[in-house]
Design an enzyme around this catalytic site. Structure first.
Site, short mmCIF file in Angstrom:
data_model
loop_
_atom_site.label_atom_id
_atom_site.label_comp_id
_atom_site.label_asym_id
_atom_site.label_seq_id
_atom_site.Cartn_x
_atom_site.Cartn_y
_atom_site.Cartn_z
N PRO A 25 83.30 74.77 17.13
CA PRO A 25 82.08 74.10 16.68
C PRO A 25 81.27 73.62 17.88
O PRO A 25 81.83 73.11 18.84
CB PRO A 25 82.62 72.91 15.88
CG PRO A 25 84.00 72.67 16.41
CD PRO A 25 84.51 74.01 16.83
N CYS A 27 77.64 71.45 18.51
CA CYS A 27 76.42 70.76 18.09
C CYS A 27 75.22 71.38 18.78
O CYS A 27 75.27 71.67 19.98
CB CYS A 27 76.48 69.30 18.52
SG CYS A 27 77.52 68.30 17.48
N ALA A 59 79.69 70.20 14.28
CA ALA A 59 79.99 68.91 13.64
C ALA A 59 78.87 68.59 12.65
O ALA A 59 77.71 68.45 13.02
CB ALA A 59 80.09 67.82 14.69
N GLN A 102 82.65 72.28 10.32
CA GLN A 102 83.38 71.10 10.80
C GLN A 102 82.73 69.86 10.19
O GLN A 102 81.59 69.54 10.49
CB GLN A 102 83.31 71.01 12.33
CG GLN A 102 84.17 69.85 12.86
CD GLN A 102 84.03 69.63 14.35
OE1 GLN A 102 82.92 69.51 14.87
NE2 GLN A 102 85.15 69.55 15.04
N TYR A 185 85.50 60.41 17.88
CA TYR A 185 84.70 60.10 16.70
C TYR A 185 85.58 59.40 15.65
O TYR A 185 86.74 59.10 15.90
CB TYR A 185 84.01 61.38 16.19
CG TYR A 185 83.08 61.95 17.24
CD1 TYR A 185 82.01 61.18 17.72
CD2 TYR A 185 83.28 63.19 17.81
CE1 TYR A 185 81.16 61.66 18.72
CE2 TYR A 185 82.44 63.68 18.82
CZ TYR A 185 81.38 62.90 19.26
OH TYR A 185 80.55 63.37 20.26
N LEU A 304 88.26 75.73 28.38
CA LEU A 304 88.22 76.54 29.60
C LEU A 304 89.07 77.80 29.52
O LEU A 304 89.84 78.11 30.42
CB LEU A 304 88.57 75.68 30.82
CG LEU A 304 87.46 74.70 31.23
CD1 LEU A 304 87.88 73.86 32.43
CD2 LEU A 304 86.14 75.42 31.54
N ARG A 327 81.78 77.11 25.33
CA ARG A 327 80.82 77.49 26.37
C ARG A 327 80.94 78.97 26.73
O ARG A 327 79.92 79.63 26.99
CB ARG A 327 81.04 76.62 27.62
CG ARG A 327 80.62 75.19 27.40
CD ARG A 327 81.19 74.27 28.45
NE ARG A 327 82.63 74.14 28.33
CZ ARG A 327 83.39 73.34 29.06
NH1 ARG A 327 82.82 72.57 29.98
NH2 ARG A 327 84.69 73.27 28.89
C1 LIG Z 1 77.10 72.60 23.41
C2 LIG Z 1 78.42 72.08 22.94
C3 LIG Z 1 78.50 71.45 21.70
C4 LIG Z 1 79.74 71.00 21.21
N1 LIG Z 1 79.81 70.47 19.97
C5 LIG Z 1 81.02 70.22 19.42
C6 LIG Z 1 81.14 69.90 18.05
O1 LIG Z 1 80.17 69.90 17.28
N2 LIG Z 1 82.37 69.59 17.58
C7 LIG Z 1 83.49 69.62 18.37
O2 LIG Z 1 84.59 69.33 17.90
N3 LIG Z 1 83.40 69.98 19.67
C8 LIG Z 1 82.21 70.30 20.19
N4 LIG Z 1 82.12 70.75 21.48
C9 LIG Z 1 83.37 70.98 22.24
C10 LIG Z 1 83.79 72.45 22.11
O3 LIG Z 1 84.03 72.81 20.75
C11 LIG Z 1 85.04 72.78 22.94
O4 LIG Z 1 86.14 72.06 22.44
C12 LIG Z 1 84.87 72.45 24.41
O5 LIG Z 1 83.58 72.81 24.89
C13 LIG Z 1 85.93 73.15 25.27
O6 LIG Z 1 85.89 74.54 25.08
P1 LIG Z 1 85.12 75.53 26.14
O7 LIG Z 1 85.77 75.27 27.49
O8 LIG Z 1 85.35 76.92 25.62
O9 LIG Z 1 83.69 75.14 26.17
C14 LIG Z 1 80.90 71.16 22.00
C15 LIG Z 1 80.80 71.77 23.27
C16 LIG Z 1 79.59 72.24 23.71
C17 LIG Z 1 79.54 72.94 25.06
#
Ligand SMILES: Cc1cc2nc3c(=O)[nH]c(=O)nc-3n(C[C@H](O)[C@H](O)[C@H](O)COP(=O)(O)O)c2cc1C
Length: 367
Positions: A25, A27, A59, A102, A185, A304, A327
């Site tokens: 997810p 945002c 979210a 979510q 949260y 990551l 990301r």
């Molecule tokens: C732009 C952005 C928005 C995010 N929004 C949410 C969200 O809505 N809900 C959530 O649980 N995590 C959110 N996250 C966290 C990601 O879901 C993820 O757990 C975190 O970025 C680590 O994964 P990654 O290294 O692949 O980015 C967000 C991350 C990013 C970069």
């Protein structure tokens, strides 16, 4: 080349996943009064063409005051439901990727500015702000307005709101609900002793701190069709001494499983400003592995994960059943294609794109 595990199918309750790649997810801060906009159709639409197995909608607040910012998506009234239905209709015309939402309440971290305008908290007196609610009247940091501690009526209101949003999600054809129990949260605030200082049966022991998140799980499970999946995302550690840690999270995972949770998505942090996160490739995978060794329900690792061989190692060793990307897939929305090409797997591609298949990868697209 042996078949990569990353490109083998998997199922979470009824949800048939074509491979082990989940879109986490994210945002977008691009909604108006809780309603999705054309941005969501563009953004989610392109991710739905990525070849991943599951698309998780950002979210999505169950009440207006549960939004992180005034520009967050909600699923709490007819207008926000209709806006999400319109987005889903657009995506469904062109992609059969399963879609999860979510469901979330931001608790004491609500009422903030969007990240690209600084992300600081907005005062309740501002037109874009509101009074926040949490387990206890403990502010996230000294710059935040202390939240109001939820009383019994408040707990019921929030629990009922999660259930009502789950019913709306079912009505518009969402395949799975992920309950947001992570990142500082509301539900995470109940779980962590740093934010939960209640003296009633919702505070104190882990059993008490877990009570409200488990009640929300039960309410959502009852409200959502029994053949569709209900999962939870957790922060398995606060990365702060005296906070929630992995041993308590393993216990909590067992409680979730006993209540019929269909999968657990293992993230971390977000609860406390003094968190010390050991950032690095796969830094949260050991948390997923610890939970995986204690439960039978599917476990999702995130954080990551950027390289195909890294993702393959996580699912092939059994550290987790699925990997989630945020990301990584925002940066490269064709990451599943590129991973399949590198590892020798297959992905589903839209008919309109079939001709782009490079000759050296001519078995890349599943027919
Ligand atoms: C732009 C952005 C928005 C995010 N929004 C949410 C969200 O809505 N809900 C959530 O649980 N995590 C959110 N996250 C966290 C990601 O879901 C993820 O757990 C975190 O970025 C680590 O994964 P990654 O290294 O692949 O980015 C967000 C991350 C990013 C970069």
């Amino acid at each position: 080349m042996p078949q990569p595990v990353l490109f083998t199918p998997f199922a979470v309750r009824n949800v048939e996943l074509a491979n082990r790649i989940v879109i986490a997810p994210m945002c977008q801060y691009s909604a108006v009064d809780g309603c999705m906009t054309d941005w969501h159709l563009i953004h989610l639409g392109q991710l739905a063409l990525s070849g991943a197995a599951l698309l998780t909608i950002e979210a999505t607040a169950v009440v207006p005051e549960g939004r992180i910012t005034y520009a967050d998506v909600g699923l709490y009234d007819d207008a926000s439901e209709a806006a999400m239905a319109r987005t889903l209709d657009g995506i469904r015309k062109w992609s059969d990727m399963p879609i999860a939402v979510q469901l979330a309440h931001a608790g004491r971290k609500a009422s903030t500015e969007v990240p690209w305008k600084g992300g600081s908290q907005i005062a309740p007196t501002d037109p874009n702000g509101w009074q926040t609610e949490a387990p206890s009247a403990v502010a996230f940091n000294p710059n935040y307005v202390p939240p109001t501690a939820l009383d019994r009526d408040g707990l019921k209101r929030v629990r009922d709101a999660f259930a009502a949003s789950a019913r709306r999600a079912a009505k518009i054809g969402i395949d799975a609900v992920q309950i947001h129990g992570a990142h500082g949260y509301l539900l995470h605030e109940f779980l962590s002793p740093l934010s939960n200082q209640r003296t009633d049966e919702y505070g104190g022991s882990l059993k008490n701190r877990a009570r409200f998140p488990l009640e929300v799980l039960e309410a959502v499970r009852d409200a959502f069709p029994s053949d569709r999946a209900v999962t939870m995302r957790v922060s398995a550690t606060d990365w702060v001494a005296g906070g929630l840690d992995i041993s308590e999270s393993v216990e909590f995972a067992r409680m979730l499983e006993a209540k019929g949770c269909d999968a657990i998505h293992v993230s971390s942090g977000g609860l406390h400003p003094s968190q010390a996160i050991p950032l690095g490739p796969s830094y949260q995978v050991p948390l997923a592995r610890a939970i995986k060794s204690a439960v039978k329900m599917p476990v999702i690792a995130v954080g990551l994960i950027t390289e195909p061989t890294q993702a393959e190692a996580i699912v092939a060793t059994g550290d987790a059943d699925l990997i989630a990307l945020a990301r990584t897939i925002l940066y490269d929305p064709r990451w599943p294609w590129h991973a399949a090409a590198e590892l020798g797997g297959q992905v589903k591609a839209a008919n309109q794109y079939l001709r782009c298949q490079p000759t050296q990868f001519k078995s890349l697209f599943a027919q």
